[in-house]
Design a protein around this motif. Structure first.
Motif, PDB file in Angstrom:
ATOM      1  N   GLY A   1       0.822  -1.210   0.000  1.00  0.00           N
ATOM      2  CA  GLY A   1       0.000   0.000   0.000  1.00  0.00           C
ATOM      3  C   GLY A   1       0.857   1.261   0.000  1.00  0.00           C
ATOM      4  O   GLY A   1       0.578   2.217  -0.719  1.00  0.00           O
ATOM      5  N   LEU A   2       1.905   1.247   0.803  1.00  0.00           N
ATOM      6  CA  LEU A   2       2.813   2.392   0.828  1.00  0.00           C
ATOM      7  C   LEU A   2       3.538   2.543  -0.508  1.00  0.00           C
ATOM      8  O   LEU A   2       3.642   3.646  -1.044  1.00  0.00           O
ATOM      9  CB  LEU A   2       3.824   2.232   1.968  1.00  0.00           C
ATOM     10  CG  LEU A   2       3.244   2.270   3.380  1.00  0.00           C
ATOM     11  CD1 LEU A   2       4.311   1.891   4.395  1.00  0.00           C
ATOM     12  CD2 LEU A   2       2.667   3.629   3.691  1.00  0.00           C
ATOM     13  N   LEU A   3       4.036   1.426  -1.042  1.00  0.00           N
ATOM     14  CA  LEU A   3       4.742   1.448  -2.318  1.00  0.00           C
ATOM     15  C   LEU A   3       3.809   1.855  -3.461  1.00  0.00           C
ATOM     16  O   LEU A   3       4.150   2.712  -4.282  1.00  0.00           O
ATOM     17  CB  LEU A   3       5.360   0.075  -2.598  1.00  0.00           C
ATOM     18  CG  LEU A   3       6.112  -0.099  -3.905  1.00  0.00           C
ATOM     19  CD1 LEU A   3       7.339   0.802  -3.935  1.00  0.00           C
ATOM     20  CD2 LEU A   3       6.514  -1.547  -4.086  1.00  0.00           C
ATOM     21  N   GLY A   4       2.636   1.262  -3.507  1.00  0.00           N
ATOM     22  CA  GLY A   4       1.664   1.589  -4.551  1.00  0.00           C
ATOM     23  C   GLY A   4       1.208   3.035  -4.481  1.00  0.00           C
ATOM     24  O   GLY A   4       1.098   3.718  -5.505  1.00  0.00           O
ATOM     25  N   GLY A   5       0.960   3.526  -3.259  1.00  0.00           N
ATOM     26  CA  GLY A   5       0.571   4.927  -3.092  1.00  0.00           C
ATOM     27  C   GLY A   5       1.663   5.873  -3.530  1.00  0.00           C
ATOM     28  O   GLY A   5       1.405   6.895  -4.182  1.00  0.00           O
ATOM     29  N   PHE A   6       2.904   5.534  -3.196  1.00  0.00           N
ATOM     30  CA  PHE A   6       4.049   6.359  -3.603  1.00  0.00           C
ATOM     31  C   PHE A   6       4.179   6.393  -5.125  1.00  0.00           C
ATOM     32  O   PHE A   6       4.345   7.459  -5.721  1.00  0.00           O
ATOM     33  CB  PHE A   6       5.329   5.813  -2.962  1.00  0.00           C
ATOM     34  CG  PHE A   6       6.571   6.520  -3.399  1.00  0.00           C
ATOM     35  CD1 PHE A   6       6.861   7.796  -2.939  1.00  0.00           C
ATOM     36  CD2 PHE A   6       7.452   5.909  -4.277  1.00  0.00           C
ATOM     37  CE1 PHE A   6       8.007   8.451  -3.350  1.00  0.00           C
ATOM     38  CE2 PHE A   6       8.596   6.556  -4.689  1.00  0.00           C
ATOM     39  CZ  PHE A   6       8.875   7.835  -4.228  1.00  0.00           C
ATOM     40  N   LEU A   7       4.085   5.221  -5.766  1.00  0.00           N
ATOM     41  CA  LEU A   7       4.222   5.164  -7.221  1.00  0.00           C
ATOM     42  C   LEU A   7       3.085   5.894  -7.933  1.00  0.00           C
ATOM     43  O   LEU A   7       3.318   6.586  -8.926  1.00  0.00           O
ATOM     44  CB  LEU A   7       4.288   3.702  -7.690  1.00  0.00           C
ATOM     45  CG  LEU A   7       5.542   2.929  -7.303  1.00  0.00           C
ATOM     46  CD1 LEU A   7       5.408   1.465  -7.693  1.00  0.00           C
ATOM     47  CD2 LEU A   7       6.773   3.553  -7.949  1.00  0.00           C
ATOM     48  N   LEU A   8       1.868   5.743  -7.434  1.00  0.00           N
ATOM     49  CA  LEU A   8       0.744   6.431  -8.072  1.00  0.00           C
ATOM     50  C   LEU A   8       0.832   7.942  -7.896  1.00  0.00           C
ATOM     51  O   LEU A   8       0.459   8.693  -8.795  1.00  0.00           O
ATOM     52  CB  LEU A   8      -0.582   5.892  -7.530  1.00  0.00           C
ATOM     53  CG  LEU A   8      -0.939   4.475  -7.971  1.00  0.00           C
ATOM     54  CD1 LEU A   8      -2.213   4.008  -7.288  1.00  0.00           C
ATOM     55  CD2 LEU A   8      -1.085   4.387  -9.475  1.00  0.00           C
ATOM     56  N   LYS A   9       1.336   8.392  -6.751  1.00  0.00           N
ATOM     57  CA  LYS A   9       1.523   9.833  -6.555  1.00  0.00           C
ATOM     58  C   LYS A   9       2.550  10.395  -7.523  1.00  0.00           C
ATOM     59  O   LYS A   9       2.420  11.526  -7.978  1.00  0.00           O
ATOM     60  CB  LYS A   9       1.937  10.134  -5.118  1.00  0.00           C
ATOM     61  CG  LYS A   9       0.789  10.251  -4.176  1.00  0.00           C
ATOM     62  CD  LYS A   9       1.239  10.777  -2.833  1.00  0.00           C
ATOM     63  CE  LYS A   9       0.028  10.953  -1.945  1.00  0.00           C
ATOM     64  NZ  LYS A   9       0.391  11.530  -0.659  1.00  0.00           N
ATOM     65  N   ILE A  10       3.590   9.612  -7.826  1.00  0.00           N
ATOM     66  CA  ILE A  10       4.597  10.052  -8.799  1.00  0.00           C
ATOM     67  C   ILE A  10       3.946  10.310 -10.151  1.00  0.00           C
ATOM     68  O   ILE A  10       4.299  11.258 -10.852  1.00  0.00           O
ATOM     69  CB  ILE A  10       5.729   9.008  -8.926  1.00  0.00           C
ATOM     70  CG1 ILE A  10       6.598   9.024  -7.670  1.00  0.00           C
ATOM     71  CG2 ILE A  10       6.588   9.267 -10.160  1.00  0.00           C
ATOM     72  CD1 ILE A  10       7.669   7.959  -7.657  1.00  0.00           C
ATOM     73  N   PHE A  11       2.984   9.474 -10.519  1.00  0.00           N
ATOM     74  CA  PHE A  11       2.296   9.627 -11.797  1.00  0.00           C
ATOM     75  C   PHE A  11       1.124  10.605 -11.727  1.00  0.00           C
ATOM     76  O   PHE A  11       0.361  10.731 -12.677  1.00  0.00           O
ATOM     77  CB  PHE A  11       1.814   8.270 -12.310  1.00  0.00           C
ATOM     78  CG  PHE A  11       2.934   7.373 -12.733  1.00  0.00           C
ATOM     79  CD1 PHE A  11       3.699   7.664 -13.847  1.00  0.00           C
ATOM     80  CD2 PHE A  11       3.238   6.243 -11.997  1.00  0.00           C
ATOM     81  CE1 PHE A  11       4.739   6.839 -14.235  1.00  0.00           C
ATOM     82  CE2 PHE A  11       4.279   5.404 -12.374  1.00  0.00           C
ATOM     83  CZ  PHE A  11       5.031   5.707 -13.498  1.00  0.00           C
ATOM     84  N   GLY A  12       0.957  11.287 -10.613  1.00  0.00           N
ATOM     85  CA  GLY A  12      -0.055  12.326 -10.492  1.00  0.00           C
ATOM     86  C   GLY A  12      -1.451  11.848 -10.149  1.00  0.00           C
ATOM     87  O   GLY A  12      -2.414  12.588 -10.310  1.00  0.00           O
ATOM     88  N   VAL A  13      -1.593  10.625  -9.668  1.00  0.00           N
ATOM     89  CA  VAL A  13      -2.900  10.084  -9.303  1.00  0.00           C
ATOM     90  C   VAL A  13      -3.226  10.497  -7.870  1.00  0.00           C
ATOM     91  O   VAL A  13      -2.385  10.398  -6.978  1.00  0.00           O
ATOM     92  CB  VAL A  13      -2.909   8.543  -9.428  1.00  0.00           C
ATOM     93  CG1 VAL A  13      -4.244   7.971  -8.998  1.00  0.00           C
ATOM     94  CG2 VAL A  13      -2.576   8.126 -10.844  1.00  0.00           C
ATOM     95  N   ASP A  14      -4.454  10.997  -7.651  1.00  0.00           N
ATOM     96  CA  ASP A  14      -4.894  11.391  -6.312  1.00  0.00           C
ATOM     97  C   ASP A  14      -5.295  10.136  -5.549  1.00  0.00           C
ATOM     98  O   ASP A  14      -6.399   9.626  -5.701  1.00  0.00           O
ATOM     99  CB  ASP A  14      -6.064  12.366  -6.411  1.00  0.00           C
ATOM    100  CG  ASP A  14      -6.543  12.831  -5.056  1.00  0.00           C
ATOM    101  OD1 ASP A  14      -5.771  12.755  -4.084  1.00  0.00           O
ATOM    102  OD2 ASP A  14      -7.702  13.287  -4.971  1.00  0.00           O
ATOM    103  N   VAL A  15      -4.391   9.643  -4.707  1.00  0.00           N
ATOM    104  CA  VAL A  15      -4.637   8.396  -3.997  1.00  0.00           C
ATOM    105  C   VAL A  15      -5.385   8.594  -2.686  1.00  0.00           C
ATOM    106  O   VAL A  15      -5.937   7.643  -2.140  1.00  0.00           O
ATOM    107  CB  VAL A  15      -3.318   7.630  -3.731  1.00  0.00           C
ATOM    108  CG1 VAL A  15      -2.686   7.187  -5.025  1.00  0.00           C
ATOM    109  CG2 VAL A  15      -2.350   8.458  -2.931  1.00  0.00           C
TER     110      VAL A  15
END
Length: 86
Positions: free
Chosen positions: A43-57
């Motif tokens: 969850g931490l890794l996925g949230g970090f990666l999605l934030k890099i791509f500009g996704v509002d997690v």
């Protein structure tokens, strides 16, 4: 995902870690504790990666949080498999 609380992290992380271990074929080697750990780390890794791509997690909701944990857990298990492969 921070709004879920510690119980939410454990439940969603455990489910996501368990499903990720089934996807990656490592369920026999992992127990409940490691499934939860991999799901929370995922969850931490996925949230970090999605934030890099500009996704509002943060405002994605419960299903989005679960899918984020699942994606991150699959990536985390893949990384562990690459590191520990003999």
């Amino acid at each position: 995902m921070l709004g879920l609380g510690i119980i939410g992290w454990i439940v969603i992380g455990g489910l996501a870690g368990w499903i990720a271990s089934k996807i990656k074929g490592t369920d026999a080697q992992q127990g409940i504790g490691l499934n939860i750990v991999m799901g929370v780390v995922g969850g931490l890794l996925g949230g970090f990666l999605l934030k890099i791509f500009g996704v509002d997690v943060e405002s994605g909701g419960l299903i989005f949080s679960f899918l984020t944990c699942l994606l991150g857990a699959v990536i985390a298990i893949s990384i562990v498999q690459m590191v520990t492969k003999k």
